[in-house]
Enzyme design. Structure first.
Site, PDB file in Angstrom:
ATOM      1  N   ARG A  55      41.368  39.079  36.390  1.00  0.00           N
ATOM      2  CA  ARG A  55      40.730  38.289  35.304  1.00  0.00           C
ATOM      3  C   ARG A  55      40.497  39.306  33.788  1.00  0.00           C
ATOM      4  O   ARG A  55      40.964  40.333  34.023  1.00  0.00           O
ATOM      5  CB  ARG A  55      39.173  37.992  35.798  1.00  0.00           C
ATOM      6  CG  ARG A  55      38.498  38.786  36.592  1.00  0.00           C
ATOM      7  CD  ARG A  55      37.496  39.892  36.004  1.00  0.00           C
ATOM      8  NE  ARG A  55      36.980  39.835  34.625  1.00  0.00           N
ATOM      9  CZ  ARG A  55      37.057  40.683  33.711  1.00  0.00           C
ATOM     10  NH1 ARG A  55      37.607  41.848  34.206  1.00  0.00           N
ATOM     11  NH2 ARG A  55      36.628  40.555  32.589  1.00  0.00           N
ATOM     12  N   ASP A 248      38.226  35.629  24.681  1.00  0.00           N
ATOM     13  CA  ASP A 248      39.130  34.945  25.409  1.00  0.00           C
ATOM     14  C   ASP A 248      40.136  33.976  24.523  1.00  0.00           C
ATOM     15  O   ASP A 248      41.084  33.528  24.626  1.00  0.00           O
ATOM     16  CB  ASP A 248      38.324  34.044  26.197  1.00  0.00           C
ATOM     17  CG  ASP A 248      37.876  35.087  27.501  1.00  0.00           C
ATOM     18  OD1 ASP A 248      36.715  35.646  27.392  1.00  0.00           O
ATOM     19  OD2 ASP A 248      38.678  35.302  28.454  1.00  0.00           O
TER      20      ASP A 248
HETATM   21  O1  MRU Z   1      35.802  34.977  33.442  1.00  0.00           O
HETATM   22  P1  MRU Z   1      36.500  36.486  32.886  1.00  0.00           P
HETATM   23  O2  MRU Z   1      36.156  37.522  33.792  1.00  0.00           O
HETATM   24  O3  MRU Z   1      38.010  36.432  32.997  1.00  0.00           O
HETATM   25  O4  MRU Z   1      35.964  36.402  31.370  1.00  0.00           O
HETATM   26  C1  MRU Z   1      36.305  37.788  30.786  1.00  0.00           C
HETATM   27  C2  MRU Z   1      35.842  37.933  29.510  1.00  0.00           C
HETATM   28  O5  MRU Z   1      35.031  37.018  28.952  1.00  0.00           O
HETATM   29  C3  MRU Z   1      36.227  38.955  28.721  1.00  0.00           C
HETATM   30  O6  MRU Z   1      35.179  39.480  27.804  1.00  0.00           O
HETATM   31  C4  MRU Z   1      37.583  38.487  27.758  1.00  0.00           C
HETATM   32  O7  MRU Z   1      38.480  38.053  28.613  1.00  0.00           O
HETATM   33  C5  MRU Z   1      37.862  39.561  26.962  1.00  0.00           C
HETATM   34  S1  MRU Z   1      38.847  40.943  28.183  1.00  0.00           S
HETATM   35  C6  MRU Z   1      39.418  42.148  27.195  1.00  0.00           C
END
Ligand code: MRU
Length: 372
Positions: A55, A248
């Site tokens: 993730r 994201d």
């Molecule tokens: O649901 P996730 O754990 O994939 O969400 C990740 C995030 O929101 C992070 O802050 C984002 O991807 C930035 S990672 C460098």
């Protein structure tokens, strides 16, 4: 470039005796267990993305690129015509694109892989497949370089001394290595800033408590874990001098989607007069997205809210809303740190120029049509 110590790598390509393996550090099990998943089939990689074994926006893109390359190497061990190669690349890319909707790095990486495949048309399919492996490795390597560059651009923005709040996990686990927001903090510490990292636990899936706190411990970053609802109090006590998060998807005018709860942190910063920064590679900037209202927000299973560590905490039948991300309006962001520099409001000109520069650089790195 600032030298920093980051021990964590969560995604790797491995040419195993039975064929290519995409090796993932299973982030669902951390910090209690360190388990490596050896994905021998592209569908295993897709499942790992869907279920958050891997993730974080950049890491998802890297894993999908490896999964697509793996698919093509495996397909080329049997007879495959040139046209069938292209059709399969497109079909596998569609399968990966359906895993998670918000992090644009996933779509960015897949589009780059599909475009790369188009450049090698006419060459033997086995060579085309190896070229895609090289492209996936290039995506991975470039992400690490981007994180180090973000560290160099972002470190001077961090306070010389004091507390910095971060939300979710943005470190080596979430990227090719080093990290985005956590990478900036690593780099600032390496430059001699006397920082203390405050880590939001990040309900519902606890990426802060489980992953960021673990990374800080692994790499010796001074850190304190808080529950999400403690951030306001901490700011009122004067213990937070800046906040920094990852992203994201960033719309062209700067609205930024990140883990649910990030919007609340940005509002708290505004009230307390604390600068709120975003650190993300240009692969997170979606120039086709006009503003935050156009960012698709993933909704996940109710059990992530009704349960904690597999244990039910809410009564059977309780209604649940579980958006995985929220959007911080551009107006609340002091600066967006990318590998190309720091974008400032109004963000559109800076972000557009940065994406263009990054695309030019990527074109120069690997010549089209020439398998490395
Ligand atoms: O649901 P996730 O754990 O994939 O969400 C990740 C995030 O929101 C992070 O802050 C984002 O991807 C930035 S990672 C460098």
């Amino acid at each position: 470039m600032i030298e920093t110590k980051s021990t964590i790598r969560a995604v790797a390509w491995h040419d195993g005796p039975r064929g290519p393996v995409v090796r993932l550090l299973d982030q669902r099990k951390l910090p209690l267990q360190t388990v490596w998943l050896d994905c021998e089939r592209p569908d295993d990689v897709a499942d790992a993305i869907r279920t958050l074994a891997v993730r974080g926006a950049p890491a998802i893109g890297i894993a999908a690129a490896y999964g697509l390359a793996q698919s093509m190497v495996q397909a080329c061990s049997s007879e495959l015509a040139d046209g069938a190669f292209d059709a399969l690349v497109a079909e596998v890319a569609r399968r990966f694109a359906a895993t998670r909707p918000t992090a644009v790095n996933l779509f960015w990486a897949l589009e780059r892989m599909v475009a790369r495949a188009a450049m090698t048309r006419g060459q033997p399919v086995a060579e085309r497949a190896r070229d895609l492996v090289a492209e996936a490795i290039a995506i991975h390597d470039e992400d690490i370089a981007s994180c180090l560059a973000m560290g160099a651009h972002g470190a001077p923005l961090m306070p010389r001394q004091g507390g910095v709040l971060t939300h979710c996990n943005t470190g080596g686990l979430a990227t090719g290595g080093h990290g985005t927001a956590l990478g900036v903090l690593r780099s600032a510490l390496a430059l001699g800033h006397e920082l203390h990292v405050y880590v939001d636990e990040t309900r519902p899936l606890l990426q802060g408590a489980r992953l960021t706190a673990w990374e800080c411990a692994q790499d010796g970053l001074p850190a304190t874990l808080i529950t999400d609802n403690m951030a306001a109090h901490l700011m009122k006590l004067g213990r937070v001098q800046a906040a920094i998060v990852g992203a994201d998807r960033i719309a062209v005018q700067g609205d930024t989607a990140n883990k649910i709860g990030t919007y609340g942190v940005a509002i708290l910063c505004k009230y307390h007069g604390i600068p709120f920064y975003v650190a993300a590679p240009t692969s997170t900037v979606d120039l086709r997205c006009p503003d935050g209202d156009h960012i698709p927000i993933e909704e996940r299973a109710p059990a992530e809210v009704t349960h904690l560590g597999g244990q039910r905490i809410a009564a059977e039948g309780t209604g649940v809303f579980n958006p995985a991300f929220d959007v911080v309006p551009a107006a609340l962001i002091a600066g967006i740190i990318t590998e190309e520099g720091v974008a400032r409001a109004p963000f559109t000109p800076d972000l557009t120029a940065m994406v263009a520069r990054a695309q030019e650089r990527a074109k120069r790195v690997r010549a089209p049509g020439l398998p490395a």
